[in-house]
Structures are given as structure tokens and as C-alpha cells.
Design a protein around this motif. Structure first.
Motif, PDB file in Angstrom:
ATOM      1  N   GLY A 233       0.774  -1.233   0.000  1.00 23.56           N
ATOM      2  CA  GLY A 233       0.000   0.000   0.000  1.00 23.56           C
ATOM      3  C   GLY A 233       0.804   1.281   0.000  1.00 23.56           C
ATOM      4  N   MET A 234       2.140   1.177  -0.112  1.00 25.53           N
ATOM      5  CA  MET A 234       2.982   2.373  -0.091  1.00 25.53           C
ATOM      6  C   MET A 234       3.364   2.762  -1.520  1.00 25.53           C
ATOM      7  N   PRO A 235       3.476   4.092  -1.822  1.00 22.30           N
ATOM      8  CA  PRO A 235       3.862   4.548  -3.167  1.00 22.30           C
ATOM      9  C   PRO A 235       5.371   4.479  -3.357  1.00 22.30           C
ATOM     10  N   VAL A 236       5.904   3.284  -3.482  1.00 14.61           N
ATOM     11  CA  VAL A 236       7.360   3.093  -3.591  1.00 14.61           C
ATOM     12  C   VAL A 236       7.651   2.196  -4.791  1.00 14.61           C
ATOM     13  N   SER A 237       7.165   2.581  -5.969  1.00 12.77           N
ATOM     14  CA  SER A 237       7.331   1.737  -7.151  1.00 12.77           C
ATOM     15  C   SER A 237       8.798   1.533  -7.495  1.00 12.77           C
ATOM     16  N   TYR A 238       9.653   2.540  -7.235  1.00  9.82           N
ATOM     17  CA  TYR A 238      11.061   2.400  -7.580  1.00  9.82           C
ATOM     18  C   TYR A 238      11.716   1.288  -6.754  1.00  9.82           C
ATOM     19  N   ALA A 239      11.394   1.212  -5.444  1.00 10.06           N
ATOM     20  CA  ALA A 239      11.971   0.182  -4.586  1.00 10.06           C
ATOM     21  C   ALA A 239      11.391  -1.191  -4.915  1.00 10.06           C
ATOM     22  N   LEU A 240      10.075  -1.252  -5.172  1.00  8.86           N
ATOM     23  CA  LEU A 240       9.458  -2.533  -5.544  1.00  8.86           C
ATOM     24  C   LEU A 240      10.040  -3.062  -6.851  1.00  8.86           C
ATOM     25  N   SER A 241      10.189  -2.179  -7.845  1.00  7.00           N
ATOM     26  CA  SER A 241      10.717  -2.611  -9.134  1.00  7.00           C
ATOM     27  C   SER A 241      12.139  -3.138  -8.983  1.00  7.00           C
ATOM     28  N   ARG A 242      12.983  -2.428  -8.200  1.00  2.00           N
ATOM     29  CA  ARG A 242      14.359  -2.877  -8.008  1.00  2.00           C
ATOM     30  C   ARG A 242      14.414  -4.188  -7.239  1.00  2.00           C
ATOM     31  N   SER A 243      13.541  -4.346  -6.229  1.00  2.96           N
ATOM     32  CA  SER A 243      13.560  -5.571  -5.418  1.00  2.96           C
ATOM     33  C   SER A 243      13.145  -6.783  -6.248  1.00  2.96           C
ATOM     34  N   TYR A 244      12.041  -6.660  -7.009  1.00  2.00           N
ATOM     35  CA  TYR A 244      11.608  -7.784  -7.848  1.00  2.00           C
ATOM     36  C   TYR A 244      12.674  -8.110  -8.909  1.00  2.00           C
ATOM     37  N   LEU A 245      13.274  -7.077  -9.502  1.00  2.00           N
ATOM     38  CA  LEU A 245      14.291  -7.322 -10.521  1.00  2.00           C
ATOM     39  C   LEU A 245      15.533  -7.956  -9.904  1.00  2.00           C
ATOM     40  N   GLY A 246      15.868  -7.567  -8.667  1.00  3.81           N
ATOM     41  CA  GLY A 246      16.989  -8.203  -7.986  1.00  3.81           C
ATOM     42  C   GLY A 246      16.733  -9.683  -7.746  1.00  3.81           C
ATOM     43  N   LEU A 247      15.506 -10.040  -7.330  1.00  8.35           N
ATOM     44  CA  LEU A 247      15.162 -11.460  -7.160  1.00  8.35           C
ATOM     45  C   LEU A 247      15.234 -12.206  -8.485  1.00  8.35           C
ATOM     46  N   ALA A 248      14.801 -11.552  -9.573  1.00 14.13           N
ATOM     47  CA  ALA A 248      14.858 -12.198 -10.887  1.00 14.13           C
ATOM     48  C   ALA A 248      16.310 -12.502 -11.266  1.00 14.13           C
ATOM     49  N   ARG A 249      17.214 -11.579 -11.013  1.00 15.02           N
ATOM     50  CA  ARG A 249      18.627 -11.817 -11.352  1.00 15.02           C
ATOM     51  C   ARG A 249      19.205 -12.970 -10.536  1.00 15.02           C
ATOM     52  N   LEU A 250      18.793 -13.067  -9.258  1.00 14.98           N
ATOM     53  CA  LEU A 250      19.299 -14.156  -8.421  1.00 14.98           C
ATOM     54  C   LEU A 250      18.794 -15.520  -8.899  1.00 14.98           C
ATOM     55  N   MET A 251      17.574 -15.558  -9.471  1.00 11.58           N
ATOM     56  CA  MET A 251      16.959 -16.828  -9.871  1.00 11.58           C
ATOM     57  C   MET A 251      17.302 -17.226 -11.315  1.00 11.58           C
ATOM     58  N   ARG A 252      17.979 -16.379 -12.075  1.00 12.73           N
ATOM     59  CA  ARG A 252      18.124 -16.598 -13.513  1.00 12.73           C
ATOM     60  C   ARG A 252      18.802 -17.919 -13.838  1.00 12.73           C
ATOM     61  N   ARG A 253      19.853 -18.264 -13.124  1.00  7.09           N
ATOM     62  CA  ARG A 253      20.634 -19.440 -13.498  1.00  7.09           C
ATOM     63  C   ARG A 253      19.933 -20.738 -13.134  1.00  7.09           C
TER      64      ARG A 253
END
Length: 611
Positions: A233-253
Motif C-alpha cells: 500500500g505504499m507509493p514506492v514503485s522504484y523500490a518494488l521494481s528494483r527488489s523484484y528485478l533483484g530477485l529475478a537476477r538471483l533466480m536466472r541461473r
């Protein structure tokens, strides 16, 4: 980063600060429709521009310009400064960094003219952030450091809190993970202390990036997921986008399907908040993931969709650029008018200054001579009082430690020996009596078992009063032993200990003893009251301070209610923290666990490694 503007407006809007974004927006529109064209309407337009910046930056620019015109008509310079700061942020969200920086520079000049220290700090932080978003980390650091230095002069922790994470992110861009971690961790501790959830979420995302850069995948996942869970519920799209993308990079391999899912969530977060950089990064990464999986048709289709998204954002940027062009011309005209007014005012000021210098200098010298002696006496009295209070606290702590040693020794040497002798005597009596009655044998056996339990209990109490592990091995090993004992409790408790930059016997023995007693009392409270199944303890040593976090998933409590009837244990903790000149912050709620965050400053000599 923008929490400063939010604080300026919340003081005018009361309970709106705690409403949901949609409710706040509707309430602001209703208040604006009923308001008169005065300073209150200016403050409402500042807040409305803030709310619209997160979901529609173009509307945020329109609201900001409307408020700016009204503030200038009313000669309301603080409101004008806040609106310039907010407009700079709105232009930044549209990707128009040049106009954003120009607007923030204008806001900084105005803040300097009216003595608005908070505006100076926020403008420097915002200019640094704009340069950081464009990839110029070195230039961004210059502005961040100036903002940090200005915030530390009056020790304004609320303004300092959101800057530290930005400094950490800049150091990470410069491939300096140790400095990045130190600044971001300090910012995170300030977030917990100040209750700044907006800044906390951003700092958690940066901590995840730093851990991923260091190759610590599990730690990175922990911080990313904690940021996502705190962002509800917080307006923090920049932090959410970076966090999800960081998880994606960790899971790529190893988990490509999970990586694609996280990348899609990163894209959705960027689109929801119109965070252009997040949309571009997530789009490129998703296309790369589809290409890795051999699904070139899907990758091509997705790239075409991403291109359409970029065209839409570019169209928005062009509209913002047209608005910015008009706004820049308006700023230029105002600057010319202000320069003329300032020149005339400077001439008048020079004449007045020359007339007043003599009188003021004479009065100042007399006042200084009279007050110097008085101030010296007050300083001496204050120093004596602080020294007496410190000596009194030290005497109490020394007496407590000596009494612990005496009671522990008495229990071990006196009561413990008597109980052991009684056990031996009863054992001998059991062999000599040769009881045939089953009931009598059961009673005697139960008596021996109770004596065994009493001996163990006395030994446990004696060791808790004066832990031998602490005396021999130091703070870290003593804490580790204390947590290992929790595994023997009847109620299961999963314990996790994380130690960073801290070794045994690294700190002064007195400091280690007080810190151990604080941790011992907090952990005792968790096992006694929290009904928790998980306990996480973090010890981190910085060059100038020691950070401790104790977190559980128990029943929690209301800190405000607890403050009115504080127990003896918590009062003892607060007195020890005050003796160390530290700060203790508590974040808890019913059925949501509890977090104790402790910051202890390290003076010269308290952090030297023992020989």
C-alpha cells in the motif's frame, strides 16, 4: 528521498497522514474545493502535487504550478520553496532531469534567502538523486555529502534519515560495497529509529543489491523480500521494481521460471508508478530471459510490447517538456526581477549596515564580556553534573556486577554443595534401607530426582549471573552460548544469529558486560512474553558505533501502552542504554512481532582489539 516534503505538509493536514493514498487524494480534493485562496490552499496544493506525482506526474506538475502562482501572489515564500522542491521531483519522475535540476537549484537559492535549512538539505539531496539516476555517481556524492553535512550541524535526524541510503547506492554504483553497506545500514537503523517506512523500504532494496553484488544470495533474498513485504500500500514503485528485478537476477541461473515471474512483477511495479528506468530495465531483462530459454518468438513479441511502452512514456516526457519550457521561461523572468530587487535592497542594506555597525559592535562587546563569565559557570556546572551522574551510574553497575558475582559464588559454593551432599546422603540411605514397599521406594526416588533438578537449577542460575563463557571468550561467544541454550527449552524456538565486523574481546570489557546484560534481558523477555517461534539477533560493529537488532515473530504489543506501565526489566535496559549514551527504539504491534533496535556510540578506546 521525498519524506521531508511529506512531513512539511502533514503538519497542516492532521489525520490525512494515516489514510490510504486513494482516501487522501479524495479528501484533499474536497478540502481544496472548500478552501479560500490563502496559505492553507497553497499547502493543500503542495500535498495534492505530492500525491499525484506517484501515479500521474503530469497532473502533479499542473497542481504544483497552480500552487506556485498562488504562493507568489500571496508572497508566501516558504510555500513557494516547497512547491519548487515538489515540482523538481515531478519533472524528475517524467525523465526531464535538466528541468528538475534547474528547479531544485532555484528552490535552493530561495531556501537560502529565507533561512530555510530543511529546503537546502532537501534540494541538495534531490539534485544528487537526479545525477545518480543519470549514472553520474561521483557528482551525486558531492551533493549528498553536502546535504549530510548540513543535516548533521543541528543534528536533524529526520532530514538525515533518507539521505544515507542514497549515499550507499552511489557508492555501490562506484563498486565500493563496503562503504555502500556502512552508509545504507546506518540509514536503515535511522529508518527503524524514526519509524520512516518509506525510506526503510528503499534502504532494504539497496541492502539487497549490495548483498547480491557481494555474492551473498540468501542475504540478498532476505532483504528483497522484506522490502516487498513492507511495501504493501505504499507509493514506492522504484523500490518494488528494483527488489523484484533483484530477485529475478538471483533466480536466472537455477530457476528461470521464477526469474521470469519476478521480472514481470518488476515491470508491473514500474508501470504502476510510471517509473521509467524500472520499466526499461525490467523489459530488457525479460527479453533476455525469453531469449535464454530459446523462446525467440516470445522474446520478439515482448520487445515489441516494451517498445510500445517506451513510446508511451516518451510521449508523456514530451508533454512534460512543453510544460517545462514554459515553466523555465517563467523562472527566468522571475530571476531577472529578483536580481533588480536584490540590487536595490543591497544598496539600502549597505547604508543601514554602516549606520548600525558601530552601535551593534559596542553592544555586542559589552554583552559578550558580561555573559562570558556566566556561560563559563553554566558549562562548568553542567560538566560537573554529567560527571556525577556518570559516576553514580557506574557505581550502580559495578555494585550490580559485584553482587552478581557474590550471589553466583554463594549459590555454587554453598547452596550447590549442600544440595549435592544431600543427594549423596539420600543415595547412601537408599542403598542401606533396602525398602520393599513400592510406595516408599517411589517417594525416595522422587526425592532424589527433585534434588537433581534443584542442583541443575542452582548451577544454571549461577552461570547466568556470571557466565564463564563471557569471562573466557567475550561477548560474541557468550551470546552464541546463550542462544544455544534456548534450543533446550520445552517450547521450540528457531534462533538465527548474524555477526558483522565484531570479534570476541574486540570491545572494552565493561562495554561488553553491559551489552551482554541488555541482550540477556531482551532475549529473556522474548522467551517469557512473546510466544514466538522465530528469533533473529544481529550484531554489527561500525567504526563509530555498535548496532544491535533483536527481532521476533511473537504476539507483539503496543509500545505506547507499555510505556505507561514499564516493567523493571525494561527500565533496567533503558538505564544501561542511557549510561552508554545510546538509543533504543521499539517497533511492535499486536500479532505482528517486535523489533528492538539499539545504537551504541563507540568512543576512542572502547573498540580497540585486546592484545
Amino acid at each position: 528521498m521525498r519524506r521531508f516534503l511529506l512531513a512539511c505538509c502533514y503538519c497542516c493536514l492532521g489525520q490525512l497522514a494515516w489514510a490510504t493514498p486513494a482516501t487522501r487524494l479524495d479528501s484533499l480534493k474536497q478540502l481544496l474545493a472548500r478552501s479560500r485562496p490563502d496559505t492553507s490552499r497553497v499547502n493543500l496544493l503542495v500535498q495534492l502535487a505530492w500525491e499525484r506525482t506517484d501515479d500521474d506526474p503530469l497532473r502533479g506538475v499542473a497542481c504544483g504550478q497552480q500552487g506556485l502562482r498562488l504562493a507568489r501572489q500571496l508572497h508566501f515564500r516558504p510555500g513557494e520553496c516547497r512547491l519548487l522542491l515538489m515540482l523538481g521531483w515531478a519533472f524528475m519522475r517524467t525523465g526531464n532531469y535538466a528541468t528538475a535540476i534547474q528547479t531544485q537549484v532555484k528552490a535552493r537559492r530561495l531556501a537560502e534567502a529565507i533561512g530555510y535549512n530543511g529546503g537546502l538539505i532537501h534540494a541538495d539531496n534531490a539534485i544528487g538523486y537526479a545525477h545518480l539516476e543519470q549514472g553520474n555517481a561521483l557528482l551525486a556524492l558531492r551533493y549528498f555529502r553536502r546535504a549530510v553535512a548540513r543535516a548533521r550541524r543541528p543534528h536533524d535526524v529526520k532530514l538525515l534519515t533518507p539521505i544515507m541510503g542514497n549515499v550507499g547506492r552511489a557508492y555501490l554504483e562506484l563498486h565500493q560495497p563496503d562503504s555502500a553497506w556502512a552508509y545504507t545500514w546506518r540509514g536503515y537503523m535511522l529508518d527503524l529509529q524514526q519509524g520512516d517506512q518509506h525510506s526503510e523500504i528503499g534502504d532494504l532494496s539497496i541492502l539487497g543489491d549490495i548483498a547480491a553484488y557481494r555474492g551473498r544470495s540468501n542475504t540478498a533474498q532476505y532483504y528483497y523480500r522484506l522490502a516487498i513485504s513492507r511495501a504493501g500500500g505504499m507509493p514506492v514503485s522504484y523500490a518494488l521494481s528494483r527488489s523484484y528485478l533483484g530477485l529475478a537476477r538471483l533466480m536466472r541461473r537455477h530457476q528461470p521460471a521464477a526469474a521470469r515471474s519476478y521480472a514481470r512483477q518488476a515491470l508491473a511495479a514500474g508501470l504502476a508508478g510510471r517509473y521509467a528506468k524500472g520499466v526499461f530495465d525490467a523489459s530488457d531483462y525479460l527479453a533476455a530471459l525469453y531469449a535464454d530459454g530459446g523462446n525467440h518468438a516470445e522474446a520478439y513479441r515482448f520487445l515489441r510490447s516494451a517498445a510500445a511502452t517506451r513510446d508511451s512514456l516518451f510521449s508523456q516526457s514530451r508533454v512534460a517538456a512543453v510544460q517545462a519550457l514554459s515553466f523555465s521561461e517563467e523562472l527566468h523572468r522571475q530571476e531577472l526581477a529578483e536580481e533588480g530587487a536584490q540590487a536595490a535592497a543591497q544598496r539600502r542594506q549597505t547604508v543601514l549596515s554602516l549606520a548600525l555597525v558601530g552601535a551593534v559592535a559596542t553592544a555586542a562587546v559589552g554583552y559578550l564580556l558580561i555573559s562570558q563569565r556566566h556561560l563559563r559557570r553554566e558549562v562548568e556546572f553542567a560538566q560537573e553534573r554529567r560527571e556525577m551522574e556518570r559516576q553514580h551510574s557506574k557505581a550502580i553497575l559495578d555494585a550490580e556486577q559485584n553482587e552478581r558475582r557474590r550471589v553466583g559464588a554463594d549459590l555454587h559454593d554453598s547452596v550447590g554443595q549442600l544440595l549435592s551432599a544431600s543427594k549423596i546422603t539420600l543415595g547412601a540411605l537408599q542403598h542401606r534401607l533396602q525398602l520393599t514397599d513400592n510406595q516408599q521406594q517411589e517417594l525416595l526416588g522422587n526425592s532424589l530426582c527433585m534434588l537433581d533438578e534443584a542442583v541443575r537449577e542452582v548451577r544454571s542460575i549461577s552461570h547466568n549471573l556470571v557466565p564463564t563463557t563471557f569471562t573466557r571468550h567475550g561477548l560474541v561467544q557468550a551470546v552464541r552460548t546463550l542462544l544455544d541454550r534456548l534450543a533446550l527449552e520445552p517450547r521450540p524456538l528457531r534462533v538465527e544469529l548474524e555477526v558483522c565486523n565484531l570479534q570476541d574481546h574486540q570491545l572494552d570489557s565493561t562495554l561488553e558486560n553491559i551489552v551482554f546484560r541488555i541482550l540477556q534481558e531482551l532475549i529473556h523477555n522474548v522467551t517469557k512474553h512473546a510466544h514466538a517461534t522465530e528469533l533473529r539477533v544481529q550484531l554489527a560493529s561500525q567504526p563509530t558505533e555498535l548496532n544491535l537488532i533483536i527481532q521476533d515473530n511473537g504476539v507483539g504489543f503496543d509500545p505506547a501502552e507499555q510505556k505507561e506501565g514499564t516493567g523493571i526489566g525494561l527500565r533496567n535496559i533503558e538505564s544501561r542504554v542511557a549510561y552508554l549514551h545510546g538509543t533504543l527504539s521499539i517497533r511492535s504491534a499486536k500479532n505482528q512481532g517486535t523489533v528492538f533496535a539499539l545504537i551504541i556510540p563507540l568512543r576512542a578506546g572502547t573498540a580497540q582489539v585486546s592484545a
